[in-house]
Scaffold this motif. Structure first.
Motif, short mmCIF file in Angstrom:
data_model
loop_
_atom_site.label_atom_id
_atom_site.label_comp_id
_atom_site.label_asym_id
_atom_site.label_seq_id
_atom_site.Cartn_x
_atom_site.Cartn_y
_atom_site.Cartn_z
N PHE A 1 -10.56 3.49 -7.17
CA PHE A 1 -10.26 2.31 -7.97
C PHE A 1 -11.54 1.70 -8.52
O PHE A 1 -12.60 1.77 -7.89
N MET B 1 0.85 -1.18 0.00
CA MET B 1 0.00 0.00 0.00
C MET B 1 0.88 1.23 0.00
O MET B 1 1.90 1.26 0.66
N THR B 2 0.42 2.20 -0.69
CA THR B 2 1.26 3.38 -0.86
C THR B 2 1.05 4.38 0.25
O THR B 2 1.60 4.24 1.33
N SER B 3 0.23 5.39 0.03
CA SER B 3 0.17 6.51 0.95
C SER B 3 -0.82 6.34 2.10
O SER B 3 -0.84 7.16 3.00
N TYR C 1 -7.77 -1.82 -1.13
CA TYR C 1 -6.80 -0.80 -1.56
C TYR C 1 -5.64 -1.48 -2.30
O TYR C 1 -5.20 -1.03 -3.35
N GLY D 1 -6.85 -2.69 -5.72
CA GLY D 1 -7.02 -1.56 -6.62
C GLY D 1 -5.72 -0.95 -7.07
O GLY D 1 -5.53 -0.66 -8.26
N SER D 2 -4.79 -0.77 -6.15
CA SER D 2 -3.54 -0.08 -6.48
C SER D 2 -2.54 -0.97 -7.20
O SER D 2 -1.61 -0.47 -7.82
N ARG D 3 -2.73 -2.28 -7.15
CA ARG D 3 -1.77 -3.22 -7.75
C ARG D 3 -2.38 -4.04 -8.88
O ARG D 3 -1.84 -5.09 -9.24
N GLN D 4 -3.50 -3.57 -9.45
CA GLN D 4 -4.21 -4.34 -10.47
C GLN D 4 -3.32 -4.82 -11.60
O GLN D 4 -3.37 -6.00 -11.97
N ALA E 1 -7.59 8.32 -3.35
CA ALA E 1 -7.48 7.23 -4.32
C ALA E 1 -8.87 6.72 -4.68
O ALA E 1 -9.78 6.70 -3.85
#
Length: 135
Positions: free
Chosen positions: A31, A1-3, A96, A99-102, A29
């Protein structure tokens, strides 16, 4: 996870026609997660196994739908998919992550399919014949 170490959703919409879960988080974010990706990467023990190397490769999930989506406390949702799978609890952090690493997850899924020599649309083996749980 990023931020977002502990992201919290601000919007959650099931888009049945396009088969995506749209989710917006409090860090800005947003997604659109395909149901197929959610089903293939279900956090359930049925899919992930009970330890390293025990994951069950999912196939035939391209047209899967979410037929119900139930809240789990204030930290997750539990979808029921049209193939009957209903044991995955998707935390906000896990959604999250999906979504962020799809893009990476799709590449990994396609690699695992190729290594197993199976097609994405192949039906799942009969669990009764394999001697394991359903789905």
């Amino acid at each position: 996870m990023t931020s977002a170490p502990h992201p919290h959703p601000t919007e959650l919409t099931v888009h049945g026609a396009s088969r995506v879960l749209e989710i917006a988080f409090d860090d800005g974010a947003r997604f659109r997660i395909p149901f197929e990706l959610m089903r293939v990467y279900s956090p359930s023990a049925e899919v992930q196994g009970h330890g390293p190397g025990q994951a069950v490769l999912q196939t035939g999930k391209r047209h899967v739908e979410i037929v119900a989506l139930e809240p789990v406390g204030h930290y997750a949702v539990q979808p029921t998919f049209s193939d009957g799978h209903d044991s995955g609890i998707y935390t906000w952090e896990y959604l999250y992550f999906l979504g962020s690493r799809q893009a990476e997850l799709w590449v990994d899924y396609e690699r695992r399919l190729a290594e197993a020599g199976v097609d994405r649309d192949a039906p799942m083996p009969d669990p009764a014949a394999a001697g394991c749980g359903r789905h």
